[in-house]
Design an enzyme around this catalytic site. Structure first.
Site: not given
Ligand code: FAD
Length: 317
Positions: A19, A125, A143, A183
């Site tokens: 990455e 994000g 989300y 997370h």
């Molecule tokens: P989600 O899957 O939406 O989850 C976020 C939180 O909400 C979690 O605690 C989850 O348990 C909770 N949740 C999910 N759905 C619900 C619901 N319906 N109700 C209540 N709670 C819920 N960040 C960047 O800014 N740019 C990047 O390019 C980037 N790349 C990444 C690549 C990887 C492989 C990883 C692991 C992370 C990356 N991140 C990046 C960081 C990421 O954006 C953060 O960790 C962010 O805080 C969570 O993203 P997520 O997609 O996991 O969120």
């Protein structure tokens, strides 16, 4: 080709992927190429390009400081297209909920489709620097699972405003994030896994994990995910420690634990070069164990620097 097709084609052989982050606005892309070049000998089937959240900057205006919003590292999709064509490799742009409306996301996905980009990583994000909690943009997703649904809809020719007769559908392979140590906002590992399952049920095709330094946490995570009915490929994401400060920064930013043995080794180091070597050796040992366990690919967070990743890949692949 899709990430899942690359994994299938490898027929059980572990792949090498990594990455990169876009350069800061105003910097030349050549620096990025210089970091990618030495890694191409390990034949990555795909390269991820991150997307940064927008941030506030203060600009002087008529003697006062005016708060403006900017994105310091723009260009994710353009970089993906440039790398794809320069190296003939698949690229995976990271698509964020934060900072984008649904319409902007749709346009970004349409651009990706035109450019022949077949994979996207769907992420929520983080919160912006000044925010305590993540806040969705007006008209944006809350989300990652909602973003996955939008991408899946587009794959079926369903655009946001159904005034279009779609005769050409996208077919994106969708990656999502998983957290072996949960997370940071999730109340428990189990509830986080349930949320991960929702992303897979919404249409995610594979998972890439947050970095970890203790493989036993990854193995347990995969075991628990499988028990929960998550059957898509789970790709471990790892990163070598490169400076002593990582001992504080990584737990603080990513809410992960570092193994005692690694901490002691790093603390013993007198120079940055020694720390870097400890990081490389730890990462090689971690990678070898992951390869032996048959993971589909080991994904490295290069953070824009390739020399230690090159050293690790040479010791593993
Ligand atoms: P989600 O899957 O939406 O989850 C976020 C939180 O909400 C979690 O605690 C989850 O348990 C909770 N949740 C999910 N759905 C619900 C619901 N319906 N109700 C209540 N709670 C819920 N960040 C960047 O800014 N740019 C990047 O390019 C980037 N790349 C990444 C690549 C990887 C492989 C990883 C692991 C992370 C990356 N991140 C990046 C960081 C990421 O954006 C953060 O960790 C962010 O805080 C969570 O993203 P997520 O997609 O996991 O969120």
């Amino acid at each position: 080709m899709k990430v899942t097709e690359h994994i299938k084609k490898a027929n059980g052989k572990t792949l090498f992927s990594f990455e990169i982050i876009p350069p800061k606005k105003g910097k030349n892309i050549q620096e990025l190429y210089d970091n990618i070049d030495p890694l191409m000998e390990f034949k990555p089937p795909f390269i991820d390009v991150t997307t940064s959240r927008e941030e506030y900057v203060y600009v002087e205006k008529e003697g006062l400081l005016d708060r403006q919003i900017t994105r310091m590292r723009p260009g994710t999709v353009g970089i993906c297209a440039a790398i794809k064509h320069k190296y003939n490799v698949d690229t995976v742009p990271h698509v964020l909920c934060g900072g984008f409306t649904r319409e902007e996301t749709e346009y970004l996905l349409v651009d990706c489709h035109y450019l022949g980009i077949e994979n996207v990583m769907a992420l929520r994000g983080d919160a912006m620097n000044h925010q305590k909690y993540f806040e969705p943009s007006e008209g944006g997703h809350n989300y990652a699972s909602d973003l996955v649904k939008q991408i899946k809809n587009l794959n079926q020719g369903k655009y946001l405003h159904d005034v279009i007769e779609a005769d050409h559908k996208s077919d994106f392979c969708i990656g999502v994030a998983g957290y072996p140590e949960k997370h940071l906002e999730a109340p428990s590992l189990k509830s986080d896994l349930k949320r991960l399952k929702e992303k897979v049920d919404a249409g995610a095709d594979y998972i890439v994990t947050q970095m970890f330094f203790d493989n036993s946490k990854f193995f347990k995570f995969v075991e628990d995910a499988r028990k929960m009915g998550i059957n898509v490929p789970i790709i471990p994401g790892i990163k070598p420690i490169a400076v002593k400060r990582h001992l504080q920064i990584l737990p603080q930013v990513f809410k992960i634990d570092l193994p005692e043995e690694l901490i002691l080794e790093v603390e013993k180091c007198k120079t940055n070069a020694e720390v870097r070597q400890v990081g490389v050796e730890w990462c090689i040992a971690q990678s070898k164990e992951l390869v032996d366990a048959g993971v589909p690919t080991v994904h490295y967070y290069s953070m824009g620097k390739s020399s230690n990743i090159q050293q690790i890949a040479a010791g593993v692949f």
